[in-house]
Design a protein around this motif. Structure first.
Motif, PDB file in Angstrom:
ATOM      1  N   HIS A  63     -76.414 -25.579 -62.198  1.00 61.23           N
ATOM      2  CA  HIS A  63     -75.899 -24.507 -61.341  1.00 61.23           C
ATOM      3  C   HIS A  63     -76.443 -24.739 -59.938  1.00 61.23           C
ATOM      4  O   HIS A  63     -77.656 -24.674 -59.706  1.00 61.23           O
ATOM      5  CB  HIS A  63     -76.342 -23.141 -61.863  1.00 61.23           C
ATOM      6  CG  HIS A  63     -75.847 -22.007 -61.015  1.00 61.23           C
ATOM      7  ND1 HIS A  63     -74.511 -21.693 -60.890  1.00 61.23           N
ATOM      8  CD2 HIS A  63     -76.515 -21.125 -60.225  1.00 61.23           C
ATOM      9  CE1 HIS A  63     -74.372 -20.668 -60.070  1.00 61.23           C
ATOM     10  NE2 HIS A  63     -75.571 -20.310 -59.656  1.00 61.23           N
ATOM     11  N   SER A  64     -75.568 -25.055 -59.024  1.00 67.65           N
ATOM     12  CA  SER A  64     -75.968 -25.392 -57.660  1.00 67.65           C
ATOM     13  C   SER A  64     -75.710 -24.212 -56.732  1.00 67.65           C
ATOM     14  O   SER A  64     -74.636 -23.613 -56.757  1.00 67.65           O
ATOM     15  CB  SER A  64     -75.188 -26.617 -57.167  1.00 67.65           C
ATOM     16  OG  SER A  64     -75.426 -27.720 -58.021  1.00 67.65           O
ATOM     17  N   LEU A 103     -77.942 -13.861 -66.158  1.00 65.97           N
ATOM     18  CA  LEU A 103     -77.286 -15.122 -66.518  1.00 65.97           C
ATOM     19  C   LEU A 103     -78.012 -16.285 -65.845  1.00 65.97           C
ATOM     20  O   LEU A 103     -78.249 -16.262 -64.635  1.00 65.97           O
ATOM     21  CB  LEU A 103     -75.818 -15.113 -66.075  1.00 65.97           C
ATOM     22  CG  LEU A 103     -74.938 -14.047 -66.734  1.00 65.97           C
ATOM     23  CD1 LEU A 103     -73.575 -13.983 -66.051  1.00 65.97           C
ATOM     24  CD2 LEU A 103     -74.767 -14.332 -68.216  1.00 65.97           C
ATOM     25  N   ALA A 104     -78.351 -17.304 -66.644  1.00 64.29           N
ATOM     26  CA  ALA A 104     -79.120 -18.429 -66.121  1.00 64.29           C
ATOM     27  C   ALA A 104     -78.311 -19.291 -65.172  1.00 64.29           C
ATOM     28  O   ALA A 104     -78.888 -20.118 -64.454  1.00 64.29           O
ATOM     29  CB  ALA A 104     -79.639 -19.284 -67.282  1.00 64.29           C
ATOM     30  N   ASN A 105     -76.980 -19.138 -65.160  1.00 61.40           N
ATOM     31  CA  ASN A 105     -76.165 -19.920 -64.223  1.00 61.40           C
ATOM     32  C   ASN A 105     -75.442 -19.014 -63.224  1.00 61.40           C
ATOM     33  O   ASN A 105     -74.329 -19.298 -62.796  1.00 61.40           O
ATOM     34  CB  ASN A 105     -75.170 -20.811 -64.977  1.00 61.40           C
ATOM     35  CG  ASN A 105     -74.253 -20.008 -65.894  1.00 61.40           C
ATOM     36  OD1 ASN A 105     -74.442 -18.805 -66.072  1.00 61.40           O
ATOM     37  ND2 ASN A 105     -73.269 -20.661 -66.476  1.00 61.40           N
ATOM     38  N   CYS A 784     -66.957 -14.413 -71.237  1.00 63.11           N
ATOM     39  CA  CYS A 784     -67.986 -14.424 -72.276  1.00 63.11           C
ATOM     40  C   CYS A 784     -69.238 -15.133 -71.768  1.00 63.11           C
ATOM     41  O   CYS A 784     -69.212 -15.840 -70.766  1.00 63.11           O
ATOM     42  CB  CYS A 784     -67.467 -15.133 -73.530  1.00 63.11           C
ATOM     43  SG  CYS A 784     -66.147 -14.240 -74.367  1.00 63.11           S
ATOM     44  N   LYS A 785     -70.318 -14.913 -72.487  1.00 59.52           N
ATOM     45  CA  LYS A 785     -71.565 -15.624 -72.206  1.00 59.52           C
ATOM     46  C   LYS A 785     -72.070 -16.207 -73.518  1.00 59.52           C
ATOM     47  O   LYS A 785     -71.789 -15.672 -74.605  1.00 59.52           O
ATOM     48  CB  LYS A 785     -72.608 -14.690 -71.578  1.00 59.52           C
ATOM     49  CG  LYS A 785     -72.952 -13.451 -72.416  1.00 59.52           C
ATOM     50  CD  LYS A 785     -73.893 -12.533 -71.656  1.00 59.52           C
ATOM     51  CE  LYS A 785     -74.240 -11.285 -72.481  1.00 59.52           C
ATOM     52  NZ  LYS A 785     -75.113 -10.357 -71.753  1.00 59.52           N
ATOM     53  N   SER A 786     -72.802 -17.305 -73.423  1.00 64.95           N
ATOM     54  CA  SER A 786     -73.340 -17.927 -74.636  1.00 64.95           C
ATOM     55  C   SER A 786     -74.838 -18.133 -74.471  1.00 64.95           C
ATOM     56  O   SER A 786     -75.349 -18.252 -73.343  1.00 64.95           O
ATOM     57  CB  SER A 786     -72.647 -19.263 -74.908  1.00 64.95           C
ATOM     58  OG  SER A 786     -73.033 -20.216 -73.942  1.00 64.95           O
ATOM     59  N   CYS A 787     -75.525 -18.198 -75.590  1.00 69.19           N
ATOM     60  CA  CYS A 787     -76.978 -18.385 -75.582  1.00 69.19           C
ATOM     61  C   CYS A 787     -77.289 -19.857 -75.334  1.00 69.19           C
ATOM     62  O   CYS A 787     -76.657 -20.744 -75.909  1.00 69.19           O
ATOM     63  CB  CYS A 787     -77.569 -17.919 -76.908  1.00 69.19           C
ATOM     64  SG  CYS A 787     -79.336 -18.253 -77.072  1.00 69.19           S
ATOM     65  N   ARG A 823     -75.882 -17.813 -70.494  1.00 68.65           N
ATOM     66  CA  ARG A 823     -75.179 -18.509 -69.419  1.00 68.65           C
ATOM     67  C   ARG A 823     -73.701 -18.137 -69.487  1.00 68.65           C
ATOM     68  O   ARG A 823     -73.134 -17.993 -70.573  1.00 68.65           O
ATOM     69  CB  ARG A 823     -75.369 -20.025 -69.497  1.00 68.65           C
ATOM     70  CG  ARG A 823     -74.957 -20.635 -70.806  1.00 68.65           C
ATOM     71  CD  ARG A 823     -75.116 -22.135 -70.800  1.00 68.65           C
ATOM     72  NE  ARG A 823     -74.803 -22.681 -72.117  1.00 68.65           N
ATOM     73  CZ  ARG A 823     -74.248 -23.861 -72.321  1.00 68.65           C
ATOM     74  NH1 ARG A 823     -73.941 -24.626 -71.313  1.00 68.65           N
ATOM     75  NH2 ARG A 823     -73.994 -24.275 -73.539  1.00 68.65           N
ATOM     76  N   ARG A 824     -73.095 -17.960 -68.352  1.00 70.69           N
ATOM     77  CA  ARG A 824     -71.677 -17.599 -68.279  1.00 70.69           C
ATOM     78  C   ARG A 824     -70.834 -18.768 -68.781  1.00 70.69           C
ATOM     79  O   ARG A 824     -71.097 -19.926 -68.468  1.00 70.69           O
ATOM     80  CB  ARG A 824     -71.304 -17.266 -66.843  1.00 70.69           C
ATOM     81  CG  ARG A 824     -69.905 -16.682 -66.676  1.00 70.69           C
ATOM     82  CD  ARG A 824     -69.532 -16.638 -65.198  1.00 70.69           C
ATOM     83  NE  ARG A 824     -70.464 -15.841 -64.427  1.00 70.69           N
ATOM     84  CZ  ARG A 824     -70.312 -14.539 -64.175  1.00 70.69           C
ATOM     85  NH1 ARG A 824     -69.258 -13.898 -64.650  1.00 70.69           N
ATOM     86  NH2 ARG A 824     -71.202 -13.881 -63.458  1.00 70.69           N
TER      87      ARG A 824
END
Length: 830
Positions: A63-64, A103-105, A784-787, A823-824
Motif C-alpha cells: 500500500h503506497s 484497514l492495514a491497506n 469486503c475486507k479479509s484477514c 485489509r480491503r
C-alpha cells in the motif's frame, strides 16, 4: 541466516521507484513494515516522497501513500500498538498516519506538527509506561509471571489519574527538541526548546527513556573528534501549555579517537543508537572512513568519587555518604570492519539476572541478544549487543569473496555493490528486513540458535518461549512461524497447550482466544495437522457467539445475586446432565431470556450456524477415525460440546418467544422435533468427554443413532475458511522465493491444500460473509475486507442496524477473531 524471500519493484523505463536518501524503514509489533522510496516522474525533475506499508505475510500487496512531504523523509516510527505511524522530513514537518476503518491497506494523515525549515534527525513516540521484561534464564519456569514480569516504569507524561498522555518527541539538525502532545479532544499541543544554551549542529541523534519518566537525547555533530552529548529532557503541561526543561548529562569521546594509533583513522561518526528505547544507560556508536568502520558499546554507570586524604581526615566518608558521579565506560569495541551501511537493534526487552556478559550456555545464543550490522559489501553480521562478538553472518550475492585476481578486477569495474541502506529486526529478532540500494526488500530468517548447533529441544524451547511472549503481549507471531518445520508443529502445539493449562484460571480466560489462534497458525504448516485449522477457527467463532449471546441475557431483578444469567446458565447446564432439552430448560429462569423480537430475528444467522454445526458434528461421529476431516477434534472437546449444549438450550427458549429465529432443518418427517433429537445425541457425546482426563468412547447405540441422522435430516455443507494465500506456507523448504510488488505470486503449490478441495467453494459459487454468515452471491457487489492471517472475509459495512448485531460486530471491528489485521479487498475478488 538465510534469505526467505525478496520483493522488488517492476522495472519501468521512465517512471521508477528509487531509494530515497536517506532511506528509512520501520517494523511494527503487528508485523507491518513501512519504508520509503522516491517516485521519479517522466521528466525526472520532481520526486514524490512515498511511504510504502506492507504486511510480511503478503509483501506483494503493497500500500503506497503519497506522503505529501516536500523534502526527503528522514524518520519513520510506529507507535506501541502498531496502528499509527509517524513520518518526519528534512523540512521539519512531522505527520501522524493512522488506519482508516482499521484497514492495514488504508491510511490517512490525521494530525502533525512542524519546526519550519529545520530537518528532523531523530523521532520517537513518548513512552506509555508499559514495560515487560523477558527473563530468558527462567524460560523453563511454569508460571508466565516468572518468565515475563511487569517492570515499574513511569510514562513520559501523565494525565489526571495517571493515564499516560500520547505524543511524540523530535530532535532537529539545529539542536532543537520539539514535543507534540495529543489531547483527548484531538488537539495537538506543541512546544520547542533548545537542547542547550549553546546551539550547535546535530548530525545524528537518538531518543531513549528512563524509568522515572524522563527522556534522554544523545547527539553528535558527525565528527569523531567532537564529544557525543547527552541531555535529559523533562516534559510537563502547565496552564494548558507544553513545557520542556533540559539538562546536560555526562558526555563521551569515542575510544578510537583517544587511541594514538587510530586517532585520525575514523573521522566521522555514522551511527548513534541507544541499545533500546527504554535503556538510556547503554549506547552504540559507529565511526567510519571511506572503507572501514569501528563499533563501540558504552555504558553509563555510577562511580564513587575519590576523596583526597586531607578531606578524609577532616570528615571521614562513611557508608553511603561517599559522593557518586555518573560516568560513561566502554563495554566493548570491535576490530576494524568493512564499512557499516546500516544498524538494526533488537526490540526484545531481555532481562538477565547476572549483569556481566556471561550467561548460561543455553541462553547465550538467544536471538534477542544480538544486533545486526550491514556492510557495504552486501554482508550482514549479527553481533552480541554488549560484547559485540560475532553470533551469525549472512553473505549477500555480491558479498561473496572473489577467488582469483581476474574476478577482483572485474568486480571493481562493475560499479557499487548492492547493500542494505536500512534494516529493521522483527519484534522477536527472528527475522530481519533490509531495503537495499535498489529499493528491493529482502526478508532474512535468523535462526533461534543464532547459527550455533543447539539440540532440538533447546531450539524448540526458544520458539515456545517467544510464542508465549507474543501470547502475553498480543504481538503478532508471524516471524516465529518462519522457523517452524512440519515435524515441529505437533510438539509445539502440545507444549503450548501444556504451558497454558499451568496458568491461573483468570489468565487462561484472558488468553483463551489467543492460544486457539496461535494453534491454528501453527497447524497450517504441517500436512498432518492442516484439517485442525478449520476446527480452531470454528472454535474461535463458537467462543465469540457464546460470549455475545450470553451477554444479551439480563437479570429479571436488578438486586440479583453475584452470578450473571450467563454464569448461571453454564452452571446449571453442567450440573444437569439430562438428555431431554425441556427438562434442562425448566431449571432456568426464563424471564431472564426475554429479548425484543427484532433482536431475536437479527441473530438468526448465528443461531443457524450453531444448529448446522451441531448437526454436522453428530453426523460425522461414525467417521471419527479420520483425523483429516474438519470437525474431528470437536468430538473429543468436552468444553466446546458443553458450549454448544448451552446455546441449544438458549435457542430453545428464544424459539418459544419467536419461532422464526430457530435454526431451519430439512427433515423427512413433519413430526420430527429436530432440536430435541440433536440435543439428546449431543448430550450423550458430551458425557463421554466432559472430563478431560477421563474421556470414554461413545457407545454403539449413540453411533447407530448418528448413522441414522442423514436419513432423518439433510446434513448441511459447512463453509470452512479458505486456505490463506499468504507466503508463510511457501517458505518451509528453505528455498528463496522471488516476488514483485503489486503482483500476486502464482499458485505455486502448497501440497497440503489439495486435501481441502472438498471443503472450499469452487470459483463461481456463491461467496459467504464468514462472520455474519450471510451469502454474498457469486460476484459480491458489497465492499469486503479479509484477514491478513486466516483469510476470513466479511463485509466492510454493516447491513444491519440492530443493537445486538452491532455488539457482535464490535468484537471484530479492529481485528479478525484470530487477531489478524483487516485489509480491503477489491470488489471482484474470487
Amino acid at each position: 541466516m538465510d534469505l526467505a524471500y525478496v520483493c522488488e519493484w517492476e522495472k519501468r523505463p521512465k517512471s521508477d521507484h528509487c531509494p530515497s536518501i536517506p532511506l528509512v524503514c520501520a517494523w511494527s509489533c503487528r508485523n507491518l513494515i513501512a519504508f520509503t522510496t522516491d517516485l521519479r516522474n517522466e521528466e525526472e525533475r520532481d520526486l514524490t516522497h512515498m511511504v510504502h506499508i506492507i504486511d510480511t505475510e503478503h509483501p506483494w500487496d503493497v500500500h503506497s501513500v503519497n506522503s505529501g512531504h516536500v523534502e526527503a523523509i528522514t524518520c519513520l516510527e510506529w507507535d506501541q500498538s502498531g496502528s499509527r505511524l509517524l513520518s518526519a522530513d528534512a523540512d521539519g514537518h512531522i505527520k501522524c498516519w493512522s488506519m482508516t476503518d482499521h484497514l492495514a491497506n488504508s491510511w490517512e494523515n490525521t494530525v502533525g506538527s512542524m519546526v519550519e525549515g529545520d530537518p528532523v534527525v531523530a523521532l520517537s513516540w513518548l513512552h506509555n509506561g508499559v514495560k515487560l521484561a523477558l527473563h530468558v534464564e527462567k524460560s523453563g519456569a511454569s508460571n508466565f509471571g516468572e518468565k515475563f514480569s511487569r517492570v515499574k516504569f513511569s510514562p513520559s507524561l501523565t494525565l489526571f489519574g495517571g493515564k499516560p498522555m500520547e505524543g511524540w518527541i523530535a530532535v532537529t539538525i539545529s539542536g532543537l527538541v520539539t514535543v507534540s502532545l495529543l489531547k483527548p479532544n484531538g488537539q495537538v499541543l506543541t512546544s520547542t526548546e533548545s537542547l542547550c544554551r549553546l546551539r550547535c549542529r546535530v548530525a545524528l541523534a537518538d531518543v531513549a527513556f528512563t524509568g522515572g519518566g524522563n527522556i534522554v537525547v544523545a547527539t553528535s555533530d558527525g565528527s569523531s573528534a567532537s564529544p557525543v552529548q547527552f541531555y535529559k529532557v523533562c516534559v510537563s503541561v502547565v496552564n494548558e501549555k507544553c513545557k520542556i526543561d533540559t539538562e546536560i548529562l555526562p558526555s563521551l569521546f569515542m575510544r578510537c579517537t583517544t587511541d594514538p594509533a587510530r586517532k585520525d583513522k575514523y573521522p566521522a561518526i555514522t551511527h548513534l543508537k541507544f541499545l533500546a528505547r527504554d535503556m538510556s544507560e547503554q549506547v552504540l556508536l559507529c565511526a567510519s572512513n571511506q572503507n572501514n568502520s569501528i563499533v563501540e558499546c558504552w555504558s553509563l554507570r555510577k562511580e564513587g568519587l575519590p576523596v583526597n586524604n586531607i578531606f578524609q581526615q577532616i570528615s571521614p566518608v562513611v557508608g553511603d555518604k561517599q559522593p557518586m558521579i555518573l560516568k560513561w565506560r566502554i563495554l566493548s569495541a570491535t576490530n576494524d570492519l568493512d564499512r557499516v551501511s546500516a544498524v538494526a537493534l533488537p526490540k526484545l526487552p531481555i532481562s538477565l539476572t547476572n549483569t556481566d556478559l556471561k550467561v548460561a550456555n543455553d541462553t547465550k545464543f538467544f536471538p534477542g541478544l544480538g544486533l545486526a550490522l550491514a556492510f557495504h559489501d552486501g554482508s550482514v553480521h549479527i553481533v552480541h549487543r554488549l560484547s559485540l562478538q560475532m553470533m551469525a553472518v549472512f553473505h549477500g550475492s555480491s558479498s561473496q569473496r572473489p577467488v582469483d585476481e581476474q574476478t577482483i578486477k572485474r568486480q571493481r569495474t562493475t560499479g557499487p555493490l548492492v547493500h542494505f541502506k536500512a534494516m529493521q529486526l522483527s519484534w522477536t529478532s527472528l527475522a530481519l528486513a533490509g531495503i537495499d540500494s535498489h529499493g528491493k526488500l529482502s526478508m532474512l530468517r535468523i535462526s533461534p540458535s543464532m547459527g550455533h548447533v543447539l539440540d532440538m529441544n533447546t531450539s524448540l524451547r526458544h520458539l515456545l518461549f517467544l510464542l508465549e511472549y507474543c501470547m502475553v503481549t498480543g504481538y503478532d507471531w508471524w516471524d516465529i512461524l518462519l522457523h517452524v518445520q512440519p515435524n515441529m508443529v505437533q510438539n509445539l502445539v502440545e507444549k503450548l497447550h501444556e504451558e497454558y493449562t499451568r496458568q491461573s484460571a483468570a489468565l487462561q480466560q484472558v488468553l483463551a482466544t489467543r492460544i486457539v489462534a496461535m494453534k491454528a497458525s501453527l497447524c497450517k504448516l504441517s500436512s498432518s495437522t492442516i484439517a485442525r485449522v478449520c476446527d480452531y477457527h470454528a472454535k474461535l467463532f463458537l467462543i465469540a457467539i457464546s460470549c455475545t449471546l450470553k451477554s444479551l441475557l439480563r437479570p429479571h431483578f436488578l438486586n440479583t445475586p453475584d452470578k450473571s444469567p450467563g454464569d448461571r446458565l453454564t452452571e446449571i447446564c453442567s450440573k444437569i446432565t439430562d438428555i431431554d432439552i425441556d427438562k434442562v430448560m425448566i431449571n432456568l429462569k426464563t424471564e431472564e431470556f426475554v429479548l425484543e423480537m427484532n433482536t431475536l430475528q437479527s441473530l438468526q444467522q448465528l443461531i443457524q450456524w450453531v444448529g448446522d454445526f451441531v448437526l454436522y458434528l453428530l453426523a460425522s461421529l461414525p467417521n471419527q477415525g479420520s483425523p483429516v476431516r474438519p470437525g474431528h477434534s470437536f468430538l473429543r472437546d468436552g468444553a466446546s460440546l458443553g458450549m454448544f449444549r448451552e446455546l441449544m438450550v438458549v435457542i430453545r427458549i428464544w424459539g418459544l418467544l419467536k419461532p422464526s429465529c430457530l435454526p431451519v432443518y430439512t427433515a423427512t418427517s413433519d413430526t420430527q422435533d429436530s432440536m430435541s433429537l440433536l440435543f439428546r445425541l449431543l448430550t450423550k457425546l458430551w458425557l463421554c468427554c466432559r472430563e478431560e482426563n477421563h474421556i470414554t468412547e461413545p457407545d454403539d447405540t449413540l453411533i447407530d443413532e448418528c448413522c441414522l441422522l442423514p436419513s432423518q435430516l439433510l446434513i448441511p455443507n459447512i463453509d470452512w475458511l479458505p486456505i490463506n494465500d499468504g507466503i508463510i506456507s511457501k517458505l518451509q523448504n528453505k528455498q528463496l522465493v522471488r516476488l514483485q510488488f503489486g503482483k500476486a505470486p502464482g499458485l505455486i503449490g502448497h501440497t497440503v491444500s489439495s486435501q481441502f478441495d472438498a471443503f472450499v467453494r469452487a470459483p463461481g459459487q456463491p461467496k459467504i460473509d464468514h462472520l455474519r454468515r450471510l451469502h454474498l452471491g457469486a460476484y459480491p457487489t458489497e465492499e469486503c475486507k479479509s484477514c491478513t492471517r486466516c483469510g476470513c472475509v466479511t463485509m466492510l459495512k454493516s447491513p444491519n442496524k440492530v443493537t445486538a448485531v452491532k455488539q457482535w460486530e464490535q468484537r471484530w471491528v479492529k481485528n479478525c477473531l484470530c487477531g489478524g489485521l483487516w485489509r480491503r479487498m477489491p470488489l471482484s475478488y474470487s
